[in-house]
Design a protein around this motif. Structure first.
Motif, PDB file in Angstrom:
ATOM      1  N   UNK A   1       0.815  -1.204   0.000  1.00  0.00           N
ATOM      2  CA  UNK A   1       0.000   0.000   0.000  1.00  0.00           C
ATOM      3  C   UNK A   1       0.853   1.261   0.000  1.00  0.00           C
ATOM      4  N   UNK A   2       1.975   1.235   0.727  1.00  0.00           N
ATOM      5  CA  UNK A   2       2.880   2.386   0.758  1.00  0.00           C
ATOM      6  C   UNK A   2       3.510   2.617  -0.613  1.00  0.00           C
ATOM      7  N   UNK A   3       3.863   1.533  -1.300  1.00  0.00           N
ATOM      8  CA  UNK A   3       4.390   1.673  -2.666  1.00  0.00           C
ATOM      9  C   UNK A   3       3.321   2.314  -3.551  1.00  0.00           C
ATOM     10  N   UNK A   4       2.096   1.818  -3.465  1.00  0.00           N
ATOM     11  CA  UNK A   4       0.998   2.393  -4.260  1.00  0.00           C
ATOM     12  C   UNK A   4       0.818   3.876  -3.958  1.00  0.00           C
ATOM     13  N   UNK A   5       0.819   4.231  -2.669  1.00  0.00           N
ATOM     14  CA  UNK A   5       0.633   5.628  -2.271  1.00  0.00           C
ATOM     15  C   UNK A   5       1.747   6.508  -2.825  1.00  0.00           C
ATOM     16  N   UNK A   6       2.995   6.041  -2.731  1.00  0.00           N
ATOM     17  CA  UNK A   6       4.126   6.825  -3.224  1.00  0.00           C
ATOM     18  C   UNK A   6       4.064   7.002  -4.743  1.00  0.00           C
ATOM     19  N   UNK A   7       3.700   5.934  -5.451  1.00  0.00           N
ATOM     20  CA  UNK A   7       3.602   6.027  -6.913  1.00  0.00           C
ATOM     21  C   UNK A   7       2.448   6.933  -7.327  1.00  0.00           C
ATOM     22  N   UNK A   8       1.350   6.897  -6.588  1.00  0.00           N
ATOM     23  CA  UNK A   8       0.228   7.791  -6.884  1.00  0.00           C
ATOM     24  C   UNK A   8       0.634   9.247  -6.635  1.00  0.00           C
ATOM     25  N   UNK A   9       1.348   9.482  -5.542  1.00  0.00           N
ATOM     26  CA  UNK A   9       1.774  10.844  -5.212  1.00  0.00           C
ATOM     27  C   UNK A   9       2.752  11.397  -6.245  1.00  0.00           C
ATOM     28  N   UNK A  10       3.595  10.528  -6.818  1.00  0.00           N
ATOM     29  CA  UNK A  10       4.568  10.982  -7.815  1.00  0.00           C
ATOM     30  C   UNK A  10       3.960  11.093  -9.208  1.00  0.00           C
ATOM     31  N   UNK A  11       2.718  10.606  -9.360  1.00  0.00           N
ATOM     32  CA  UNK A  11       2.058  10.641 -10.664  1.00  0.00           C
ATOM     33  C   UNK A  11       2.463   9.505 -11.587  1.00  0.00           C
ATOM     34  N   UNK A  12       3.211   8.525 -11.063  1.00  0.00           N
ATOM     35  CA  UNK A  12       3.686   7.415 -11.896  1.00  0.00           C
ATOM     36  C   UNK A  12       2.727   6.227 -11.932  1.00  0.00           C
ATOM     37  N   UNK A  13       1.810   6.123 -10.974  1.00  0.00           N
ATOM     38  CA  UNK A  13       0.910   4.971 -10.904  1.00  0.00           C
ATOM     39  C   UNK A  13      -0.200   5.085 -11.939  1.00  0.00           C
TER      40      UNK A  13
END
Length: 140
Positions: free
Chosen positions: A41-53
């Motif tokens: 979930x933390x990986x998902x959150x970080x990727x969403x925040x960076x706009x990469x997800x």
């Protein structure tokens, strides 16, 4: 460029997450499962925040797989269960839109550090570029 980042697993791994260990897959405790979910979930959150997800999903166990193909006579052949020639198959994935292969490799390396029980089989994380169209075939 978009990339598919794949994690792999076996039916035995899914069983182990239910507390049923095997020779290659030690049983997971509830705490270990929650730690794994929190880590992913933390990986998902970080990727969403960076706009990469673009997308991320865990997949149902291999026992719920259906294979549809053609037999020698041209008739459709339908089989339930995992692929015939391998036990490992995709257990989950991310679709990410990253600036470089180096960046998506950093993400995959982070995925490999996901917590789990002692003795857990470690599978490589597979990175595949997603083609934008037929013109990508043969491109390097």
């Amino acid at each position: 460029m978009k990339y598919l980042v794949m994690v792999q697993g076996t039916q035995a791994d899914y069983e182990a997450m239910r507390g049923r260990p095997s020779e290659r897959s030690p049983a997971w405790t509830e705490e270990q499962l929650q730690a794994m979910y929190a880590y992913m979930g933390a990986i998902n959150d970080d990727l969403a925040a960076s706009g990469e997800l673009v997308d991320a999903q865990g997949l149902a166990e291999p026992a719920r797989t259906r294979l549809v193909g053609r037999g020698k006579d041209g008739e459709t052949v339908i089989a339930d269960g995992p692929y015939r020639r391998t036990e490992e198959l995709m257990a989950g994935y991310w679709v990410v839109d990253c600036a470089s292969l180096e960046r998506v490799t950093e993400i995959a390396e982070r995925v490999t550090r996901c917590p789990g029980p002692e003795g857990l089989t470690e599978y490589p994380v597979v990175i595949r570029p997603i083609m934008d169209g037929a013109g990508d075939i043969g491109a390097e």
